[in-house]
Design a protein around this motif. Structure first.
Motif, short mmCIF file in Angstrom:
data_model
loop_
_atom_site.label_atom_id
_atom_site.label_comp_id
_atom_site.label_asym_id
_atom_site.label_seq_id
_atom_site.Cartn_x
_atom_site.Cartn_y
_atom_site.Cartn_z
N ILE A 131 0.84 -1.20 0.00
CA ILE A 131 0.00 0.00 0.00
C ILE A 131 0.87 1.25 0.00
CG2 ILE A 131 -1.59 1.35 1.43
CD1 ILE A 131 -2.91 -1.37 2.19
N HIS A 132 1.88 1.25 0.85
CA HIS A 132 2.77 2.42 0.92
C HIS A 132 3.47 2.66 -0.42
CE1 HIS A 132 5.70 5.31 2.29
NE2 HIS A 132 6.64 4.57 1.73
N ALA A 133 3.98 1.60 -1.01
CA ALA A 133 4.72 1.75 -2.28
C ALA A 133 3.83 2.30 -3.38
CB ALA A 133 5.31 0.40 -2.70
N HIS A 134 2.62 1.79 -3.48
CA HIS A 134 1.74 2.26 -4.55
C HIS A 134 1.21 3.66 -4.27
CE1 HIS A 134 -0.67 1.88 -8.11
NE2 HIS A 134 -1.69 2.39 -7.43
N ALA A 135 0.91 3.96 -3.01
CA ALA A 135 0.37 5.28 -2.65
C ALA A 135 1.46 6.35 -2.57
CB ALA A 135 -0.34 5.18 -1.30
N ARG A 136 2.72 5.92 -2.64
CA ARG A 136 3.86 6.84 -2.54
C ARG A 136 3.78 7.70 -1.28
NH1 ARG A 136 2.03 7.48 -7.69
NH2 ARG A 136 1.58 9.67 -7.35
N GLY A 137 3.21 7.12 -0.22
CA GLY A 137 3.16 7.81 1.07
C GLY A 137 2.12 8.90 1.18
N MET A 138 1.25 9.04 0.20
CA MET A 138 0.21 10.08 0.24
C MET A 138 -1.00 9.59 1.04
SD MET A 138 1.42 12.60 -1.16
CE MET A 138 2.99 12.84 -1.93
N PRO A 139 -1.33 10.29 2.13
CA PRO A 139 -2.40 9.81 3.03
C PRO A 139 -3.73 9.51 2.33
CG PRO A 139 -1.18 11.55 4.09
CD PRO A 139 -0.68 11.48 2.67
N ARG A 140 -4.16 10.34 1.43
CA ARG A 140 -5.45 10.11 0.78
C ARG A 140 -5.42 8.82 -0.06
NH1 ARG A 140 -8.77 15.13 -1.58
NH2 ARG A 140 -8.27 15.81 0.51
N ALA A 141 -4.31 8.60 -0.73
CA ALA A 141 -4.16 7.37 -1.52
C ALA A 141 -4.05 6.15 -0.60
CB ALA A 141 -2.94 7.47 -2.43
N ILE A 142 -3.38 6.32 0.53
CA ILE A 142 -3.29 5.22 1.51
C ILE A 142 -4.69 4.85 1.99
CG2 ILE A 142 -2.50 4.62 3.84
CD1 ILE A 142 -0.02 6.45 3.24
N ASN A 143 -5.50 5.86 2.30
CA ASN A 143 -6.87 5.60 2.75
C ASN A 143 -7.67 4.82 1.71
OD1 ASN A 143 -6.40 7.04 5.10
ND2 ASN A 143 -7.39 8.90 4.37
N ARG A 144 -7.61 5.27 0.46
CA ARG A 144 -8.37 4.60 -0.61
C ARG A 144 -7.93 3.15 -0.76
NH1 ARG A 144 -7.16 9.00 -3.86
NH2 ARG A 144 -5.82 7.64 -5.08
#
Length: 96
Positions: free
Chosen positions: A50-63
């Protein structure tokens, strides 16, 4: 919204700092604690994916976390594993 978009002369995007992998894990734990969960719900591999794909962006992590939770639920898993996280990543990239 096209009329409004035409009237905006200046745009500024405030770049939020990306979370580290450790911060992503803590971020997920904190949100789960707010929901009343204290046990491990996301495997370390799932958090890394999740972290790798979201690149550490909280909103992307949430999704991704929400989609991974749903993927785990639909396959009757009690923990979100890497497979569930990969399913979430695949679904997100299919909708982009």
């Amino acid at each position: 919204m096209a009329a409004l978009d035409q009237r905006i002369q200046l745009r500024y995007h405030y770049p939020a700092p990306a979370l580290t992998a450790a911060e992503t894990a803590g971020y997920l734990r904190a949100h789960l604690a707010l929901a009343g969960r204290t046990d491990t719900l996301f495997s370390d591999d799932a958090v890394r994916a999740i972290h790798a794909h979201a690149r550490g962006m909280p909103r992307a992590i949430n999704r991704l976390a929400i989609t991974a939770l749903l993927a785990a639920y639909t396959t009757s898993k009690t923990i979100v594993d890497e497979s569930s996280a990969r399913t979430a990543i695949t679904e997100e990239t299919a909708t982009d």
